[in-house]
Scaffold this active site. Structure first.
Site, short mmCIF file in Angstrom:
data_model
loop_
_atom_site.label_atom_id
_atom_site.label_comp_id
_atom_site.label_asym_id
_atom_site.label_seq_id
_atom_site.Cartn_x
_atom_site.Cartn_y
_atom_site.Cartn_z
CE LYS A 1 -6.98 1.50 3.66
NZ LYS A 1 -5.77 2.06 4.32
CD GLU B 1 -2.58 0.98 2.81
OE1 GLU B 1 -2.26 0.10 3.64
OE2 GLU B 1 -3.52 1.77 3.00
CB CYS C 1 -4.75 -1.86 4.19
SG CYS C 1 -4.02 -2.07 5.84
#
Lengths: 588, 588
Positions: free
Chosen positions: B126, B44, B162
């Site tokens: 995300k 990330e 994540c």
């Protein structure tokens, strides 16, 4: 149309002090009742103080807030105000929210309550949660999902909290859909330079969207880095101002309003943005007709310099008193920064509670020592002189320092000296740094940055000059002695850490520096844009490099009142190990 | 079923250093290609570093990240890797988001990209944004709304970032709905004590929910207060672990997988949580059958003490090197805190780059001076002694201090001395405070709190003892000299600021103190609950009062590695002027 006398209590409260804040609410409710109010309101989270930050995540504190609210409702009834609806901001938790990963523990809410008949009659929670600038409300709260409407003396009053008015959608259109006669928003809206103009335009716009009279009740006072400037506003449904409260002062704003009666078939169910209308009838019978007082008054706005100066005074006073101190300690160099801080401190806590220390070194000029003494004479603050030469010699004897190490040593000796006096005598130390020098790191960590509070940390150097001149002018106009020696204002700024040193050895002229900083720090402009705005490319690159490198020092600087759209602290949180240099990109 | 060789590059990157990070990505891609990988992934925001904090709100930085991504894609093709899909985390902005009040300026996104054929072939952002603990992602990012699925050698690979795996809903069920053959999540997941166990269970559970093999690629290294422990994991659709990477080390984890072929009528449209499937076919033809390497390996877990110690070493090393320093400076009192800090520093940057100063006062015991020298002898760090008596006498001569003011003076003289040496010689100063004393404010602001980094600020005193003993034991097991003198471990802790002083004059015994702090600070328990857990009510009240009052000091303490579920800093942000005292409530 039914009449209603509204009392908006624009007051201060203290974070965590549930008992003290409740006492304050009772006192102002009594005053409101004496004014003949039919509906009484207090600011956002007045019962807990604002902002509570991580206290919101402590279930014991949330429960303490809820218990304090219930006690307050009972207490108000005992005091004879059971029939008077009182709207109070507090901290609650959502009963409906299921625990889930990523949601604030315990599902706390930034809530409001209608207290009536000795009970908590209705509660609601802020719908729009701000999470930018000084706000972190997604971290602390879960949003409310109702459109609360209470009928008071026949009028439907829609209720909102702060950000509900700032963001589009939500409770403003919902108030119209619910056919409310009044939209009442309680707020704890932190001061920013020129925010009063923005706020007025906002309330006017929202009143027109809601299609009804809109009352915006603000907090006043200070809490940590925030200062609340008051400036409550009432606007009618056409956007015309009905009343406006003073800035930076506690006040009970009483307004007589004529408002449309609530209808029998008032809308129910889910309206705008998924908000469910939550209606409660407290009293259907309108108030018997009475002679309204003349329009609620329009407090004069302060001019820009007085407004900023007032914010600094109110912020400092709140920090000192809310932390349980009575007196402040300031190192007086004879320069303009410490002189302005001293003037602010004298206005905030009284000259008799201000202690100044001149700490000359061998590089201090005679005029600096004289200017510090002159400041003390003009203001009447308590003054002493302690030379740092013996301490300086002791270090130099052991370490043999040169250059920057020798310069910083002098500043750190002064910091240690101030802290020693503070520990011995119990004053709170004030740090004199301004925003310009903090931005570029032109200060000594653990030296001139020592202190519990930095009154002018959010004030650019050019504004320091302007505020000093304003304060002196204001004194002269009142026939008082201007507090700041003329020489402190007129001489070239210098740290006096080596012979003949002046700030412009290391920094651009302040007007240029501040203009670049305003673009880079406050407005997030890039190097190319700043150069395009007419600044020298090399100077821009150098300045931006200094700012990027100063982040660590700024993080360790004490809090102070935030007065700018974008100050430091929460508004400037670059990672400390920052490989990306805006300045370096175009400066190579 | 088609085969696929996956290369998960568990690496470090540096916030802001776009050019350096891109170079690192090219190097590890080359290595991955040499291993025969068919699909390569990086963590990330590897291109920008993580966390970028307010840099996300600078449009020039966002544009620089986007440009760096395009250059990287071109560069990879030039280097001969055009046919190898490379997944890279970076900072982007939403093209779709309309500007609105309360949304992060410029609509930045925590994004991922598939680089292929010299182009940025697909991007995504995300979906779940964490905004708790060390995270503030609602402040910085707008969420992504797609379910990206790339077909690589006939296999449909669903992509996530994540938090998408940590929170329920979103991309995990969406990967199942999209009938993906592999779910690949890229992460920058900060270390917490025992988080490796949580993470393993999480990935197993999510793989079962997604119904396919799930690869969890972690970052390693350190950035500011955060440390990333690596520990990448690959789990099959039944929840069985296929491979696990080492902790706290850069690694290219190569795994041979057999995965279901993507179907011709693969679902399209909007699936779970409003996510729109975004499909891209890179290559339909499966890899020709090849002999798979044995299962990717399962790196041994470190035991608990070694894990924490490693986190502290990695965090300190990253902070020192990423800030451009080579050497560190530590005040050595002979006590266990500074001894452990010195041992960590020697492991992080090498004893030849560690400088220790003994700064005895008239209250320093002979054994303290001896223990400091003995530590230096055992570790080989650079050692000198500078007595503070001359400086102390100079201050006392001018000010005549007593009590706490006299005690704090000694500590501040040492802080000033360390900073002077730092300025003169260029070392970064380390602060030796532990979490127990910081929690209760048992430290001197601008004294022992001086430093750019506090290596053990998130380590309770009882853990300090445990880690010191572990480090000595580990040395003995390797046949090396244990670094920490036995006497530093065994003697009663003392600040030595007055004759005969020991910590227990002011504080409970550390095992009791730490147990109370763990409940109050880390787990947000209230006074009543802590008393109910078996602690003396008066002691609890006294301790909680100390914690509530210490907030200001903690805010000014330098950063250090966060190793606890809840440390200080972002995880403990009570307002400074806090009228509510958990301790006072039950202590009266």
């Amino acid at each position: 149309m039914p009449q209603l006398r509204l009392a908006l209590n624009q007051i201060d409260s203290r974070v965590g002090d549930l008992a003290g804040n409740a006492e304050t609410i009772v006192r102002w409710t009594r005053h409101s009742a004496e004014q003949g109010a039919h509906l009484v309101a207090f600011p956002e989270m007045v019962l807990t103080g604002y902002p509570v930050e991580d206290l919101a995540l402590r279930s014991t504190f949330v429960e303490a807030s809820r218990a304090a609210l219930r006690s307050l409702a009972a207490r108000l009834a005992e005091e004879g105000f059971g029939e008077l609806p009182v709207i109070v901001g507090y901290l609650d938790r959502s009963a409906a929210a299921q625990p889930r990963y990523g949601q604030p523990a315990g599902a706390p809410q930034n809530a409001g309550a209608v207290l009536y008949g000795g009970e908590v009659a209705l509660t609601y929670a802020k719908h729009h949660l701000p999470n930018y600038g000084v706000f972190d409300e997604f971290r602390y709260f879960v949003p409310g999902d109702t459109m609360p409407v209470v009928r008071v003396r026949g009028v439907d009053v829609a209720l909102a909290i702060c950000e509900d008015l700032w963001q589009d959608g939500g409770r403003v259109p919902a108030a119209r859909s619910a056919r409310a006669g009044l939209l009442l928003s309680i707020n704890a809206s932190p001061y920013e330079r020129d925010k009063d103009d923005t706020r007025l335009e906002l309330v006017r716009k929202r009143a027109q969207e809601a299609g009804c009279t809109t009352a915006y009740l603000a907090m006043t006072g200070g809490q940590d880095e925030l200062v609340f400037d008051g400036d409550s506003i009432v606007v009618d449904g056409a956007g015309e101002v009905v009343a406006r409260a003073p800035q930076f002062a506690e006040a009970c704003v009483v307004v007589d309003l004529e408002l449309p009666a609530g209808v029998a078939d008032a809308p129910v169910g889910v309206v705008d943005d998924g908000l469910r209308i939550d209606r409660l009838v407290l009293s259907e019978e309108p108030v018997p007709a009475y002679a309204a007082e003349p329009a609620g008054g329009y407090a004069e706005r302060l001019d820009d310099d007085e407004e900023v100066y007032s914010a600094l005074v109110v912020g400092l006073r709140a920090y000192v008193t809310k932390n349980g101190f009575r007196s402040v300690l300031i190192g007086l160099s004879g320069g303009i920064d410490s002189a302005l801080v001293a003037a602010i401190a004298c206005d905030a806590v009284g000259a008799e509670n201000v202690y100044g220390v001149s700490m000359p070194s061998k590089y201090s000029s005679e005029h600096s020592k004289g200017d510090a003494a002159e400041l003390a004479r003009r203001t009447g603050l308590n003054f002493r002189t302690v030379a740092i030469e013996p301490m300086f010699d002791a270090y130099m004897g052991s370490l043999g320092l040169t250059g920057l190490a020798e310069e910083n040593l002098q500043s750190r000796l002064r910091g240690t000296l101030l802290m020693a006096i503070s520990n011995q005598e119990g004053h709170i130390v004030l740090a004199p740094g301004n925003k310009s020098e903090l931005a570029v790191g032109y200060s000594t960590l653990y030296g001139d940055s020592v202190g519990a509070y930095g009154p002018i940390k959010d004030v650019y150097k050019t504004s320091v000059f302007q505020l000093a001149e304003w304060r002196n002018r204001a004194a002269a106009e009142r026939g008082q002695t201007p507090p700041i020696p003329e020489n402190s204002i007129s001489k070239p700024p210098s740290a006096e850490l080596r012979p003949g040193q002046v700030d412009t050895d290391s920094l651009p002229d302040y007007p240029v520096l501040d203009a670049i900083l305003a673009l880079y720090v406050d407005r997030d402009r890039g190097a190319d844009e700043i150069v395009a705005a007419g600044f020298d490319a090399e100077l821009v690159a150098k300045t931006l490099r200094m700012v990027d490198r100063a982040e660590y020092k700024r993080r360790q600087y004490p809090p102070g009142t935030k007065i700018s759209p974008k100050g430091f602290g929460k508004d400037r949180r670059l990672p400390i190990t920052n490989g990306w240099r805006e300045g370096a990109r175009t400066g190579g």
